[in-house]
Motif scaffolding. Structure first.
Motif, PDB file in Angstrom:
ATOM      1  N   ARG A 235       0.697  -1.013  -0.059  1.00 16.29           N
ATOM      2  CA  ARG A 235       0.039  -0.097  -0.151  1.00 16.29           C
ATOM      3  C   ARG A 235       0.868   1.358   0.007  1.00 16.29           C
ATOM      4  N   TRP A 236       2.011   1.122   0.274  1.00 12.97           N
ATOM      5  CA  TRP A 236       2.940   2.312   0.446  1.00 12.97           C
ATOM      6  C   TRP A 236       3.941   2.377  -0.796  1.00 12.97           C
ATOM      7  N   ILE A 237       4.432   3.706  -1.156  1.00 12.49           N
ATOM      8  CA  ILE A 237       5.647   3.691  -1.872  1.00 12.49           C
ATOM      9  C   ILE A 237       6.815   2.921  -1.037  1.00 12.49           C
ATOM     10  N   THR A 238       7.635   2.280  -1.629  1.00 10.50           N
ATOM     11  CA  THR A 238       8.547   1.658  -0.728  1.00 10.50           C
ATOM     12  C   THR A 238      10.030   2.157  -0.952  1.00 10.50           C
ATOM     13  N   SER A 239      10.294   2.804  -1.970  1.00  8.65           N
ATOM     14  CA  SER A 239      11.619   3.455  -2.147  1.00  8.65           C
ATOM     15  C   SER A 239      11.571   4.629  -3.125  1.00  8.65           C
ATOM     16  N   GLY A 240      12.775   5.470  -3.204  1.00 12.12           N
ATOM     17  CA  GLY A 240      12.780   6.670  -4.245  1.00 12.12           C
ATOM     18  C   GLY A 240      12.908   7.744  -3.075  1.00 12.12           C
ATOM     19  N   THR A 241      13.340   8.981  -3.556  1.00 13.31           N
ATOM     20  CA  THR A 241      13.560  10.255  -3.196  1.00 13.31           C
ATOM     21  C   THR A 241      13.074  11.376  -3.630  1.00 13.31           C
ATOM     22  N   ILE A 242      12.523  12.510  -2.834  1.00 21.12           N
ATOM     23  CA  ILE A 242      11.792  13.685  -3.368  1.00 21.12           C
ATOM     24  C   ILE A 242      12.488  14.796  -2.802  1.00 21.12           C
ATOM     25  N   GLU A 243      13.190  15.759  -3.586  1.00 23.85           N
ATOM     26  CA  GLU A 243      13.593  17.169  -2.983  1.00 23.85           C
ATOM     27  C   GLU A 243      12.498  18.138  -2.803  1.00 23.85           C
TER      28      GLU A 243
END
Length: 290
Positions: A235-243
Motif C-alpha cells: 500500500r506504500w511507496i517503498t523507495s525513492g527520494t523527493i527534494e
C-alpha cells in the motif's frame, strides 16, 4: 516648569509609540516564522499523503479498466483487492471509443490500502491501449479519502507499451478546510511483472516534478531525485527520494530501502527525522519565539 512638563510628556509619548511599533514588528516576525514553519512541516505530511494516495488511485483505476483494455501491461476487469466500488462502463452507441468508466465508492468504502473512500472516480479512455497518444483522463466527483476531499484532473498519455506520461492539476482539502494545490508532470514506467497474469508482481517507477501552494499561500516545489517505486502488493511507496522546497527551505524525503512499510525519513540541514506515513494530512505546528 510648564515647558519642562510638556517636553517630558512628548518624550514619554514618543517612547510609548516606539515601544508599540517595536512590539508590532516582533509579533509580525513571530507570526511569519510560525507560518513558514507550519508550511515547511506540514508539506512533508502532504507529500507522503499525496504520493501514496495518487499511486494507489492509479492502480485502482487500472485494475477496474474493461478487460479489453490494458495499460502498462496490466489488463483490467477487476475492482481492486476488495471490490467495494461499483463500476459502470459506458460507450457511445455504435462506437468502441471513447469509453467512460465510473467507480462509485458510495458513502463509505474500505479501500485496499486501508483508507476509507467515498464519492466517484471517473475515467475517460480515448482509444486503444496499444495506440501511442491514447489519453486516459481521470476526474473526481465528491471524492474523499479519510474525509480529505480530492479534486482535479489527471491526464495520462500512452507513450509506449510500458510508459505513460501524466499531467496533473489537483487539490487536497483537509477535514479542517485547508487546501493544498498541486500541478505535476510525471512519467510512469512498469519495470517488471508485465509479462505475467499476476497483477501483484507489477513494479512501477515514477519520475518527474510538481509544484503548488500550501494553505498559507506559500509556494512549494518537489522534484523526484530517485524514482518512486510502487507495486500492487504494497500500500506504500517503498523507495525513492523527493527534494521538497518550501519557502526557500529544502528537505529531502526518502521513502525507504524497498521494505513494505509506512516509514519514511526527512533530512534538513544534515539532520534526519523519521516520518510515519498515513492517508491523512496532520497540521503540524512548531512555534519559534520572536
Amino acid at each position: 516648569m510648564k515647558r519642562e512638563k510638556q517636553t517630558k510628556s512628548r518624550v514619554s509619548h514618543h517612547l510609548m509609540l516606539m515601544a508599540g511599533i517595536l512590539l508590532m514588528l516582533v509579533a509580525v516576525s513571530c507570526k511569519e516564522d510560525e507560518v513558514s514553519n507550519v508550511s515547511s512541516e506540514t508539506i512533508l505530511e502532504e507529500t507522503a499523503f499525496a504520493e501514496n494516495l495518487f499511486s494507489s488511485i492509479m492502480l485502482e483505476v487500472e485494475d477496474a479498466l474493461p478487460a479489453s483494455f490494458a495499460i502498462n501491461g496490466r489488463f483490467g476487469g477487476g475492482l481492486g483487492k476488495f471490490g467495494c466500488a461499483t463500476r459502470t462502463v459506458e460507450t457511445s452507441e455504435g462506437e468502441e471509443y471513447p469509453i467512460v468508466m465510473t467507480l462509485d465508492y458510495g458513502d463509505s468504502c474500505d479501500f485496499w490500502n486501508g483508507a476509507v473512500m467515498s464519492g466517484k472516480i471517473i475515467t475517460t479512455i480515448s482509444g486503444p491501449r496499444n495506440e501511442v497518444g491514447t489519453e486516459i483522463i481521470t476526474t473526481f466527483e465528491d471524492f474523499t479519502v479519510n474525509d480529505h476531499q480530492v479534486e482535479g484532473t489527471f491526464q495520462h498519455i500512452i507513450i509506449s507499451e510500458a510508459i505513460t506520461s501524466t499531467t496533473e492539476e489537483s487539490a487536497i482539502t483537509t477535514p479542517e478546510g485547508e487546501t493544498f494545490t498541486r500541478s505535476s508532470n510525471r512519467t510512469r514506467e512498469i519495470v517488471s511483472g508485465q509479462d505475467t497474469e499476476d497483477r501483484d508482481d507489477n513494479v512501477y517507477h515514477t519520475s518527474g516534478a510538481s509544484s503548488g501552494t500550501t494553505p498559507d499561500g506559500v509556494r512549494y516545489s518537489k522534484t523526484i531525485t530517485s524514482p518512486l517505486v510502487s507495486s500492487r502488493d504494497c500500500r506504500w511507496i517503498t523507495s525513492g527520494t523527493i527534494e521538497s522546497t518550501v519557502d526557500d527551505v529544502t528537505t529531502i524525503i526518502d521513502f525507504g530501502d524497498g521494505t513494505c512499510d509506512n516509514i519514511a525519513t526527512s533530512t534538513l540541514d544534515g539532520e534526519t527525522e523519521e516520518i510515519t506515513m498515513d492517508f491523512r494530512v496532520k497540521r503540524m505546528y512548531r512555534h519559534r519565539r520572536g
